[in-house]
Design a protein around this motif. Structure first.
Motif, PDB file in Angstrom:
ATOM      1  N   ASP A   1       6.412   1.325   7.133  1.00 18.18           N
ATOM      2  CA  ASP A   1       5.028   0.913   6.796  1.00 18.18           C
ATOM      3  C   ASP A   1       4.480   1.838   5.731  1.00 18.18           C
ATOM      4  O   ASP A   1       3.837   2.823   6.029  1.00 18.18           O
ATOM      5  CB  ASP A   1       4.185   0.939   8.069  1.00 18.18           C
ATOM      6  CG  ASP A   1       2.773   0.433   7.846  1.00 18.18           C
ATOM      7  OD1 ASP A   1       2.495  -0.102   6.762  1.00 18.18           O
ATOM      8  OD2 ASP A   1       1.939   0.578   8.752  1.00 18.18           O
ATOM      9  N   MET A   2       4.673   1.473   4.438  1.00 16.20           N
ATOM     10  CA  MET A   2       5.538   0.405   4.000  1.00 16.20           C
ATOM     11  C   MET A   2       6.246   0.763   2.703  1.00 16.20           C
ATOM     12  O   MET A   2       6.266   0.012   1.760  1.00 16.20           O
ATOM     13  CB  MET A   2       4.730  -0.900   3.861  1.00 16.20           C
ATOM     14  CG  MET A   2       3.495  -0.762   2.938  1.00 16.20           C
ATOM     15  SD  MET A   2       2.873  -2.367   2.374  1.00 16.20           S
ATOM     16  CE  MET A   2       4.042  -2.735   1.066  1.00 16.20           C
TER      17      MET A   2
ATOM     18  N   GLU B   1       4.614  -5.713   3.516  1.00 19.13           N
ATOM     19  CA  GLU B   1       4.296  -4.916   4.704  1.00 19.13           C
ATOM     20  C   GLU B   1       5.498  -4.853   5.645  1.00 19.13           C
ATOM     21  O   GLU B   1       6.446  -5.645   5.532  1.00 19.13           O
ATOM     22  CB  GLU B   1       3.125  -5.587   5.449  1.00 19.13           C
ATOM     23  CG  GLU B   1       1.758  -5.129   4.990  1.00 19.13           C
ATOM     24  CD  GLU B   1       1.409  -3.766   5.594  1.00 19.13           C
ATOM     25  OE1 GLU B   1       2.267  -3.172   6.291  1.00 19.13           O
ATOM     26  OE2 GLU B   1       0.292  -3.302   5.339  1.00 19.13           O
ATOM     27  N   THR B   2       5.393  -3.947   6.611  1.00 18.41           N
ATOM     28  CA  THR B   2       6.310  -3.815   7.744  1.00 18.41           C
ATOM     29  C   THR B   2       6.951  -5.142   8.143  1.00 18.41           C
ATOM     30  O   THR B   2       6.262  -6.074   8.531  1.00 18.41           O
ATOM     31  CB  THR B   2       5.495  -3.324   8.965  1.00 18.41           C
ATOM     32  OG1 THR B   2       4.782  -2.167   8.579  1.00 18.41           O
ATOM     33  CG2 THR B   2       6.396  -3.064  10.142  1.00 18.41           C
TER      34      THR B   2
ATOM     35  N   GLU C   1      -5.111   1.636   2.198  1.00 20.15           N
ATOM     36  CA  GLU C   1      -5.111   0.466   3.086  1.00 20.15           C
ATOM     37  C   GLU C   1      -5.326   0.833   4.545  1.00 20.15           C
ATOM     38  O   GLU C   1      -5.992   0.128   5.294  1.00 20.15           O
ATOM     39  CB  GLU C   1      -3.790  -0.299   2.930  1.00 20.15           C
ATOM     40  CG  GLU C   1      -3.783  -1.676   3.579  1.00 20.15           C
ATOM     41  CD  GLU C   1      -3.246  -1.702   5.011  1.00 20.15           C
ATOM     42  OE1 GLU C   1      -3.358  -2.750   5.645  1.00 20.15           O
ATOM     43  OE2 GLU C   1      -2.736  -0.678   5.501  1.00 20.15           O
ATOM     44  N   GLU C   2      -4.762   1.963   4.949  1.00 15.68           N
ATOM     45  CA  GLU C   2      -4.793   2.304   6.379  1.00 15.68           C
ATOM     46  C   GLU C   2      -6.203   2.616   6.888  1.00 15.68           C
ATOM     47  O   GLU C   2      -6.430   2.676   8.083  1.00 15.68           O
ATOM     48  CB  GLU C   2      -3.831   3.463   6.680  1.00 15.68           C
ATOM     49  CG  GLU C   2      -2.349   3.139   6.436  1.00 15.68           C
ATOM     50  CD  GLU C   2      -1.757   2.112   7.413  1.00 15.68           C
ATOM     51  OE1 GLU C   2      -2.488   1.624   8.283  1.00 15.68           O
ATOM     52  OE2 GLU C   2      -0.553   1.817   7.273  1.00 15.68           O
TER      53      GLU C   2
ATOM     54  N   HIS D   1       0.839  -1.191   0.000  1.00 11.52           N
ATOM     55  CA  HIS D   1       0.000   0.000   0.000  1.00 11.52           C
ATOM     56  C   HIS D   1       0.878   1.247   0.000  1.00 11.52           C
ATOM     57  O   HIS D   1       1.973   1.257   0.566  1.00 11.52           O
ATOM     58  CB  HIS D   1      -0.988   0.011   1.167  1.00 11.52           C
ATOM     59  CG  HIS D   1      -0.376   0.049   2.534  1.00 11.52           C
ATOM     60  ND1 HIS D   1       0.037   1.214   3.133  1.00 11.52           N
ATOM     61  CD2 HIS D   1      -0.100  -0.933   3.422  1.00 11.52           C
ATOM     62  CE1 HIS D   1       0.513   0.947   4.334  1.00 11.52           C
ATOM     63  NE2 HIS D   1       0.463  -0.355   4.541  1.00 11.52           N
TER      64      HIS D   1
HETATM   65 ZN   LIG Z   1       1.003  -1.205   6.385  1.00  6.75          ZN
END
Ligand SMILES: [Zn+2]
Length: 390
Positions: free
Chosen positions: A117-118, A177-178, A150-151, A89
């Motif tokens: 992130d990210m 991702e992270t 996404e968040e 994202h």
């Molecule tokens: Zn993320």
């Protein structure tokens, strides 16, 4: 065919391109792309789309009205094999650009909004594809699917649907991702449901007509005890009633009470069981003359820790050992991501394969700079052995 000298080519390529990777990382971190900032998110999307085109990746930008656009890139589309999915994202949780949000490196750690992130993971995914090209890989198509919202769980847009359509029928999915600082690779994530329930009773003066009143707060209190008893951490069912509102004055029997809570679940089965019990508790009369009503729920799907996900993880683990990356371990976590999308389609999925770091969603967020090339190498080598999955 997997050959030892491909590994040398990959390692050299990543070594030679490290500075370029970091400069792309800086470029996209320095663009604020907090989820409500559609302009910034779309700008990150445009930068990545241009990078993809440079590498012969076919690009499609799917416009969103309010939210950030979705970026879909396909490399090697002529292959008849099932594609590998690279997910990510482009938005962050930081709605304002501050000095602290700018990219900088200190003592081997990179800082800035979204560095972990990210945005670091997005850079990795592009260089995984470039490294595959460099070593002459021509097996599967590689398909990038990057969300711009996404968040906020894609609310108010069509991204989730777009992602599902693009991902369907692929052979494996990597979500950049992270990355966990301890090298845990995520194979499962709990889903979550946020709910509101209400109890309705009858108001009355608590001294003059106590028998006429039906206490909605007491009714809710009894339900809350039962709801909290649904907690079964070991079996992946969590319940947290967290907010309650009722009553006006101490001499009035309260006629209405509203409670809000969140439940979490490891599997779809656990969701069904929890939901059924919540409804049952809600509907069962806990104080005569009162009534319980289930008002609303919003839900984030779970990423079930399936056999498929573990198979992909085992392959990565064996690659990590063989290539000298070092030990990695499988991890199941509470928070959600888009990985539930491929996972619920039955596609082997691993999440958290981006740069390693700590403290995402806070100003302290940082990522380990060296983890960028290391993670890149790990994923490239995993893809070269992906046929072993089938
Ligand atoms: Zn993320």
């Amino acid at each position: 065919m997997y050959m030892g000298n491909q590994r040398e080519i990959i390692r050299r390529f990543l070594y030679e391109n490290q500075a370029e990777m970091i400069s792309l990382w800086k470029r996209i971190v320095d663009i604020n792309s907090g989820t409500p900032n559609k302009r910034g998110t779309d700008e990150v999307c445009a930068v990545l789309a241009a990078e993809m085109k440079k590498s012969g990746i076919q690009v499609k930008i799917i416009e969103e009205e309010e939210n950030g656009n979705t970026l879909v890139g396909t490399w090697n589309p002529g292959s008849t094999e099932k594609p590998v999915i690279f997910m990510g994202h482009m938005d962050t949780v930081f709605n304002e650009q501050t000095e602290n949000g700018k990219f900088r490196i200190q003592n081997g750690k990179a800082y800035g909004h979204g560095v972990l992130d990210m945005k670091g993971g997005l850079v990795i995914s592009i260089y995984v594809c470039r490294a595959l090209q460099e070593c002459g890989y021509c097996g599967r198509p590689v398909k990038f699917v990057f969300a711009g919202d996404e968040e906020t769980a894609h609310s108010g847009g069509k991204t989730a649907e777009t992602m599902e359509n693009e991902i369907r029928g692929s052979c494996a999915a990597f979500n950049f991702e992270t990355g966990d600082i301890q090298d845990g690779i995520v194979v499962g994530r709990l889903g979550a449901g946020v709910f509101t329930i209400e109890t309705r009773g009858v108001a009355a003066h608590s001294g003059n007509n106590p028998a006429d009143g039906k206490n909605a707060l007491e009714a809710m209190a009894r339900k809350i005890v039962e709801l909290q008893n649904l907690n079964d951490i070991e079996n992946g069912k969590l319940m947290n009633v967290a907010v309650i509102q009722a009553g006006e004055k101490t001499n009035i029997i309260p006629e209405r009470c509203v409670a809000k809570g969140c439940f979490r679940f490891k599997t779809k089965e656990a969701y069904k069981e929890l939901k059924q019990k919540i409804l049952q508790i809600c509907e069962t009369v806990s104080v005569p003359g009162t009534q319980g009503v289930y008002i609303s729920e919003s839900k984030i799907e779970c990423m079930e820790p399936s056999r498929e996900n573990y198979r992909l993880f085992r392959l990565m683990e064996s690659v990590a050992e063989e290539t000298g990356y070092g030990p990695i371990h499988a991890k199941e976590v509470g928070g959600g991501s888009d990985s539930n999308i491929p996972a619920s389609l039955g596609i082997p999925t691993v999440c958290g394969v981006g740069v390693r770091g700590e403290y995402n969603h806070t100003e302290r967020e940082y990522a380990v700079v060296d983890s960028m090339a290391a993670r890149c190498e790990l994923i490239v080598n995993t893809i070269l052995r992906l046929d072993e999955l089938e």
